[in-house]
Design an enzyme around this catalytic site. Sequence first.
Site, PDB file in Angstrom:
ATOM      1  N   HIS A  19      66.608 163.446  46.892  1.00 52.65           N
ATOM      2  CA  HIS A  19      66.275 162.790  48.639  1.00 52.65           C
ATOM      3  C   HIS A  19      64.796 161.544  48.219  1.00 52.65           C
ATOM      4  O   HIS A  19      65.446 160.674  47.179  1.00 52.65           O
ATOM      5  CB  HIS A  19      64.423 164.041  48.155  1.00 52.65           C
ATOM      6  CG  HIS A  19      63.871 164.087  46.713  1.00 52.65           C
ATOM      7  ND1 HIS A  19      63.592 164.791  46.043  1.00 52.65           N
ATOM      8  CD2 HIS A  19      62.238 163.228  47.326  1.00 52.65           C
ATOM      9  CE1 HIS A  19      62.672 164.229  45.733  1.00 52.65           C
ATOM     10  NE2 HIS A  19      62.334 163.032  46.046  1.00 52.65           N
TER      11      HIS A  19
ATOM     12  N   HIS B 213      63.343 154.236  47.488  1.00 56.40           N
ATOM     13  CA  HIS B 213      64.431 154.827  46.795  1.00 56.40           C
ATOM     14  C   HIS B 213      64.755 156.539  46.620  1.00 56.40           C
ATOM     15  O   HIS B 213      64.102 157.312  47.042  1.00 56.40           O
ATOM     16  CB  HIS B 213      64.196 153.936  45.259  1.00 56.40           C
ATOM     17  CG  HIS B 213      62.711 154.905  44.914  1.00 56.40           C
ATOM     18  ND1 HIS B 213      61.544 154.163  45.440  1.00 56.40           N
ATOM     19  CD2 HIS B 213      62.913 156.316  44.082  1.00 56.40           C
ATOM     20  CE1 HIS B 213      60.473 155.449  44.637  1.00 56.40           C
ATOM     21  NE2 HIS B 213      61.891 156.322  44.101  1.00 56.40           N
TER      22      HIS B 213
END
Length: 184
Positions: A119, A36
């Site tokens: 990220h 995620h």
Amino acid sequence: MRLFLSLPIPEEAADLLEDLQTDLPAGRPADPDQFHLTLVFLDEQREETAQAIHEAMEHLRADPVAIRLTGLELFGGRAPRALVAGVADPAPLRALHAKVLARLRAAGVAPERRRFRPHVTLARFGDLRRHETARLERFLTENAHFEAPSFTARAVELVHSRLGANGARHEVLAAYPLEAVRPA
């Protein structure tokens, strides 16, 4: 309950990230089913605060966001703690992050202040030995041009993270659609 708001990673991009993990010379790989992109880490929250977060997010109005994962990076400075895949153009994600923070603050929720660096975490590290660090540096050089196909994030998810001996387990509690915002 330990909560965060994130964007899910589609299967095609997740498969490429998982392929990278197969050659990882050190660390504990993240579970590919849980890849995620965290928008806001909310940490431990009481149930009534979780409800306020949910209600605030139900009123989020934001466009879908195009994302392209590219490049690998170590987080943690001289003592790396994580290997991550970066984002090619973080500006749209920063705008979404700002909208999410505004919704949360309007609901009286004050997430911890962290610099937002979009990220996807691929692996976590404990204390690395010198030979592991050298192999990790080679791995980064060999994969310096990593790039996943672009995808569009169409929902923000509220996730409950349960810490355990084998790492965190994530459960999506709610999803908030990102739909094209029409001018008034």
